[in-house]
Design a protein around this motif. Sequence first.
Motif, short mmCIF file in Angstrom:
data_model
loop_
_atom_site.label_atom_id
_atom_site.label_comp_id
_atom_site.label_asym_id
_atom_site.label_seq_id
_atom_site.Cartn_x
_atom_site.Cartn_y
_atom_site.Cartn_z
N THR A 85 0.84 -1.19 0.00
CA THR A 85 0.00 0.00 0.00
C THR A 85 0.88 1.24 0.00
OG1 THR A 85 -1.74 -1.15 1.21
CG2 THR A 85 -1.82 1.25 1.23
N THR A 93 0.39 7.42 -1.44
CA THR A 93 0.58 8.47 -2.43
C THR A 93 -0.38 9.63 -2.20
OG1 THR A 93 1.25 6.79 -4.01
CG2 THR A 93 0.66 8.94 -4.90
N GLN A 144 -1.19 7.10 -14.64
CA GLN A 144 -0.61 5.76 -14.63
C GLN A 144 -1.60 4.78 -15.24
OE1 GLN A 144 0.25 3.69 -10.73
NE2 GLN A 144 2.33 4.09 -11.44
N ILE A 161 -6.46 -4.00 -7.26
CA ILE A 161 -5.85 -2.69 -7.07
C ILE A 161 -6.91 -1.76 -6.51
CG2 ILE A 161 -4.72 -0.72 -8.17
CD1 ILE A 161 -3.66 -2.68 -10.30
N THR A 162 -6.56 -1.07 -5.43
CA THR A 162 -7.45 -0.08 -4.84
C THR A 162 -6.83 1.29 -5.05
OG1 THR A 162 -8.17 -1.68 -3.18
CG2 THR A 162 -8.66 0.64 -2.75
N VAL A 163 -7.59 2.17 -5.70
CA VAL A 163 -7.15 3.54 -5.96
C VAL A 163 -8.10 4.44 -5.17
CG1 VAL A 163 -6.75 5.32 -7.70
CG2 VAL A 163 -6.35 2.90 -8.26
N PHE A 195 -5.49 5.63 -14.16
CA PHE A 195 -5.86 6.52 -13.05
C PHE A 195 -4.77 7.56 -12.86
CE2 PHE A 195 -3.70 2.80 -11.39
CZ PHE A 195 -2.79 3.29 -10.46
N LEU A 222 -2.24 9.40 -10.37
CA LEU A 222 -1.50 8.99 -9.17
C LEU A 222 -1.49 10.16 -8.18
CD1 LEU A 222 0.05 6.50 -8.21
CD2 LEU A 222 2.11 7.51 -9.17
N CYS A 237 -3.57 9.73 -4.95
CA CYS A 237 -4.22 9.27 -3.72
C CYS A 237 -3.63 7.90 -3.35
CB CYS A 237 -5.74 9.19 -3.91
SG CYS A 237 -6.26 8.03 -5.18
N THR A 270 -2.80 4.14 -3.00
CA THR A 270 -3.00 3.06 -3.96
C THR A 270 -2.48 1.76 -3.35
OG1 THR A 270 -2.59 4.65 -5.73
CG2 THR A 270 -2.58 2.33 -6.34
#
Length: 188
Positions: free
Chosen positions: A120, A123, A132, A143-145, A160, A162, A164, A166
Amino acid sequence: MDINARIAARVRFLRQERGLSLDTLASKCDVSRSMISLIERGQSNATAVVLEKLATGLGVLLLALFEETPAAVAPLMRRGEQPEWRDPQSGYLRRNISPPDPQSPLRIVEVEFPAGAQVTYETAARDARVHQQIWMLDGAIDITVGVNRYALEAGDCLAFQLDCPTAFHNPHRKAARYAVVTHTLPTQ
């Protein structure tokens, strides 16, 4: 030069190039002064999470910490020249594919992510906008954004910004392999 020595030299170079003291960088990236000093001396095999925090504090992408400072930019990066690094915590292996051209806004990294591994990144917003894309080459990964979770399988591509937190998680029994493509735009 071994990869940890390369990371050490690169962090030290980027910090000094920006005129940052160890204390200033430590407060910018929430990594202790002593840890940064150990990394710069090549005495610590930092995790991907710590290196991401340093990269953010230095205003660069994580992959920039694995590059050598090029004396002359070459347009070709042979397979044998592409630096590889294994995260000591999760075991994931990353390989910088792109030549280290500071003028190019595009970078490609290949990642082999082990079964059961999880990383994790905390960011946050950066001085530049970074877009990205993750292109799954083999296997599957979650993947969790921010608050959105995506389950990717071979052939899928997730795009997405970059800016927040991730998280990458491979809850499967098979390793996953994917390409990360980043594009950096200056903020307006």
